[in-house]
Design a protein around this motif. Structure first.
Motif, mmCIF file in Angstrom:
data_model
loop_
_atom_site.group_PDB
_atom_site.id
_atom_site.type_symbol
_atom_site.label_atom_id
_atom_site.label_comp_id
_atom_site.label_asym_id
_atom_site.label_seq_id
_atom_site.Cartn_x
_atom_site.Cartn_y
_atom_site.Cartn_z
ATOM 1 N N ARG A 157 44.362 24.514 51.681
ATOM 2 C CA ARG A 157 43.120 24.955 50.934
ATOM 3 C C ARG A 157 42.179 25.102 51.787
ATOM 4 N NH1 ARG A 157 44.790 20.285 47.921
ATOM 5 N NH2 ARG A 157 42.931 19.286 48.200
ATOM 6 N N ASP A 158 41.836 24.392 52.742
ATOM 7 C CA ASP A 158 40.649 24.318 53.779
ATOM 8 C C ASP A 158 41.009 25.740 54.589
ATOM 9 O OD1 ASP A 158 39.696 22.084 52.989
ATOM 10 O OD2 ASP A 158 40.377 20.892 54.512
ATOM 11 N N LEU A 159 42.306 26.094 54.941
ATOM 12 C CA LEU A 159 42.572 27.224 55.653
ATOM 13 C C LEU A 159 42.134 28.506 55.055
ATOM 14 C CD1 LEU A 159 43.503 28.703 58.104
ATOM 15 C CD2 LEU A 159 46.082 28.706 56.926
ATOM 16 N N ILE A 160 42.586 28.562 53.631
ATOM 17 C CA ILE A 160 42.135 29.596 52.726
ATOM 18 C C ILE A 160 40.556 29.786 52.487
ATOM 19 C CG2 ILE A 160 42.344 30.599 50.328
ATOM 20 C CD1 ILE A 160 45.183 28.936 50.315
ATOM 21 N N ARG A 161 40.000 28.613 52.345
ATOM 22 C CA ARG A 161 38.480 28.878 52.287
ATOM 23 C C ARG A 161 37.774 29.309 53.479
ATOM 24 N NH1 ARG A 161 37.964 23.831 51.692
ATOM 25 N NH2 ARG A 161 37.807 23.880 49.326
ATOM 26 N N LYS A 162 38.283 28.670 54.509
ATOM 27 C CA LYS A 162 37.770 29.319 56.063
ATOM 28 C C LYS A 162 38.062 30.611 56.229
ATOM 29 C CE LYS A 162 37.433 28.054 61.092
ATOM 30 N NZ LYS A 162 37.410 29.374 61.150
ATOM 31 N N THR A 163 39.130 31.102 55.760
ATOM 32 C CA THR A 163 39.442 32.630 56.180
ATOM 33 C C THR A 163 38.502 33.347 55.339
ATOM 34 O OG1 THR A 163 41.853 31.823 56.721
ATOM 35 C CG2 THR A 163 41.413 34.360 56.197
ATOM 36 N N LEU A 164 38.484 33.172 54.162
ATOM 37 C CA LEU A 164 37.514 33.886 53.222
ATOM 38 C C LEU A 164 36.240 33.976 53.413
ATOM 39 C CD1 LEU A 164 39.202 32.663 49.552
ATOM 40 C CD2 LEU A 164 39.536 34.932 50.653
ATOM 41 N N GLU A 165 35.465 32.638 53.817
ATOM 42 C CA GLU A 165 34.260 32.628 54.301
ATOM 43 C C GLU A 165 33.929 33.398 55.419
ATOM 44 O OE1 GLU A 165 33.261 28.498 54.458
ATOM 45 O OE2 GLU A 165 33.214 28.513 52.115
ATOM 46 N N ASP A 166 34.980 33.257 56.561
ATOM 47 C CA ASP A 166 34.848 33.888 57.624
ATOM 48 C C ASP A 166 34.786 35.251 57.641
ATOM 49 O OD1 ASP A 166 34.675 31.510 58.998
ATOM 50 O OD2 ASP A 166 36.535 31.392 59.894
ATOM 51 N N ALA A 167 35.551 35.888 56.845
ATOM 52 C CA ALA A 167 35.788 37.422 56.467
ATOM 53 C C ALA A 167 34.508 37.804 55.438
ATOM 54 C CB ALA A 167 36.989 37.782 56.018
ATOM 55 N N ASN A 168 33.689 36.922 55.121
ATOM 56 C CA ASN A 168 32.702 37.172 54.130
ATOM 57 C C ASN A 168 33.023 37.961 52.949
ATOM 58 O OD1 ASN A 168 29.674 37.414 53.557
ATOM 59 N ND2 ASN A 168 29.378 39.590 54.348
ATOM 60 N N VAL A 169 34.073 37.396 52.411
ATOM 61 C CA VAL A 169 34.519 37.734 51.089
ATOM 62 C C VAL A 169 33.830 37.299 49.881
ATOM 63 C CG1 VAL A 169 36.716 37.862 49.670
ATOM 64 C CG2 VAL A 169 36.787 37.975 52.188
ATOM 65 N N THR A 170 33.721 38.198 48.958
ATOM 66 C CA THR A 170 32.931 37.496 47.715
ATOM 67 C C THR A 170 33.894 36.549 47.028
ATOM 68 O OG1 THR A 170 31.559 39.393 47.546
ATOM 69 C CG2 THR A 170 31.609 37.966 45.361
ATOM 70 N N ALA A 171 33.806 35.131 47.285
ATOM 71 C CA ALA A 171 34.918 34.416 46.694
ATOM 72 C C ALA A 171 34.648 33.059 46.323
ATOM 73 C CB ALA A 171 35.987 34.142 47.685
ATOM 74 N N SER A 172 35.135 32.277 45.324
ATOM 75 C CA SER A 172 34.789 31.102 44.945
ATOM 76 C C SER A 172 36.153 30.356 45.087
ATOM 77 C CB SER A 172 34.376 30.818 43.610
ATOM 78 O OG SER A 172 33.240 31.253 43.320
ATOM 79 N N LEU A 173 36.032 29.023 45.557
ATOM 80 C CA LEU A 173 37.429 28.311 45.628
ATOM 81 C C LEU A 173 37.210 26.951 44.877
ATOM 82 C CD1 LEU A 173 40.010 27.996 48.365
ATOM 83 C CD2 LEU A 173 39.519 25.922 47.335
ATOM 84 N N LEU A 174 37.941 26.732 43.963
ATOM 85 C CA LEU A 174 37.602 25.567 43.055
ATOM 86 C C LEU A 174 38.986 24.463 43.259
ATOM 87 C CD1 LEU A 174 35.980 27.732 41.485
ATOM 88 C CD2 LEU A 174 36.180 26.334 39.613
ATOM 89 N N GLU A 175 38.632 23.185 43.560
ATOM 90 C CA GLU A 175 39.560 22.242 43.701
ATOM 91 C C GLU A 175 39.436 21.371 42.297
ATOM 92 O OE1 GLU A 175 40.259 21.531 48.130
ATOM 93 O OE2 GLU A 175 38.144 21.708 47.808
ATOM 94 N N VAL A 176 40.283 21.257 41.527
ATOM 95 C CA VAL A 176 40.140 20.344 40.442
ATOM 96 C C VAL A 176 41.155 19.190 40.390
ATOM 97 C CG1 VAL A 176 39.195 22.240 38.867
ATOM 98 C CG2 VAL A 176 41.674 21.860 39.175
ATOM 99 N N GLN A 177 40.916 18.294 39.353
ATOM 100 C CA GLN A 177 41.736 17.125 39.371
ATOM 101 C C GLN A 177 42.956 17.395 38.704
ATOM 102 O OE1 GLN A 177 41.572 14.316 41.330
ATOM 103 N NE2 GLN A 177 39.578 14.946 42.149
ATOM 104 N N ALA A 178 44.232 18.112 39.239
ATOM 105 C CA ALA A 178 45.141 18.418 38.586
ATOM 106 C C ALA A 178 46.550 18.771 39.463
ATOM 107 C CB ALA A 178 44.904 19.802 37.854
#
Length: 275
Positions: A202-223
């Protein structure tokens, strides 16, 4: 809204046996308004193809005012029937997942989007969603400029780049290359107890999206994995959380494809606050 259900068998250029892909279409209907037009959503299924839970999920989207297309992802290997939620079915779905070429997954998405944009009741504004395998495919669908938003539930194999034949997909490579930068919106939802996508993934996906300046949200829920599946979820279905995430998804779709705002002008960003 009331809904109708039908299907289209669409020819595939990449299937060597000449078998078409069956795309199920669930659409709203408004009595007295035969020419009504709605935005479209491609809904990608799990490794079990279009099962009862997937159809019900798509039906809820359609009843909110969207034409929903559900592709049968494994048309190269079997018919459009759903794969059972059992050990044999799981093994078969996972086997097909890594036997199918990445180019074939790409073609499926294109054919589903092409179909939606050709339908007289679709206005051509397209979003995508999916769960598990379908979450990854919905993410990849966002590479198509016609897809204005993608809402991805517990997308598998993105962090490990193991989708498709050879278990070596290019999803994050394409993100790093800028193919989502300055484009539509991506939302990813993961369960913290999902063993398919660990914290490092999840951290890798988040970092990749943020580094590429993608309009994105990553939610981590208790599930756990498959928490939105209302059947054969092995005790992981969370109806209340599913309702909350569905509401969030519909907000994203309403904002990105539910209204035609015309052409974008200027830079993407927060409005300037003047004191």
């Amino acid at each position: 809204m009331l809904i109708t259900k039908t299907f289209h068998d669409v020819p595939s250029q990449l299937d060597a046996n000449g078998r078409p892909i069956r795309i199920f279409v669930i659409a709203p209907t408004v009595p007295g308004y035969p020419n009504a037009k709605f935005p479209g959503v491609v809904c990608f299924s799990e490794i079990y193809q279009v099962t009862g839970p997937v159809e019900r999920f798509a039906g809820q989207i359609a009843s909110s005012g969207y034409v929903v297309a559900c592709p049968s992802s494994y048309h190269e290997f079997q018919g459009p029937e759903a794969i059972p939620y059992d050990v044999e079915g799981t093994d078969r779905g996972n086997k097909f997942k890594i036997e199918k070429e990445i180019a074939a997954y790409n073609e499926d998405a294109k054919l589903a989007i092409d179909l939606l944009t050709s339908l007289p009741n679709c206005n051509g504004r397209i979003a995508a969603t999916g769960m598990c395998l379908g979450g990854h495919l919905a993410f990849r669908a966002a590479f198509d400029p016609r897809v204005l938003s993608a809402f991805c539930f517990f997308a598998t194999d993105i962090h490990s780049a193991t989708l498709g034949k050879g278990k070596s997909d290019d999803t994050l490579i394409r993100v790093r290359n800028g193919e989502l930068t300055g484009r539509g919106e991506v939302v990813m939802v993961f369960g913290k107890q999902d063993t398919h996508v660990p914290r490092e993934g999840r951290d890798l996906i988040r970092k990749t999206l943020e580094d590429a300046n993608v309009t994105a949200s990553l939610l981590e829920v208790q599930a756990q994995h498959a928490f939105i599946r209302d059947e054969e979820s092995k005790g992981r279905w969370d109806a209340a959380l599913t309702r909350s995430m569905f509401t969030f998804m519909m907000e994203v779709f309403e904002r990105t494809v539910g209204r035609d705002l015309g052409e974008k002008v200027g830079n993407v960003g927060e409005p300037e606050h003047v004191c």
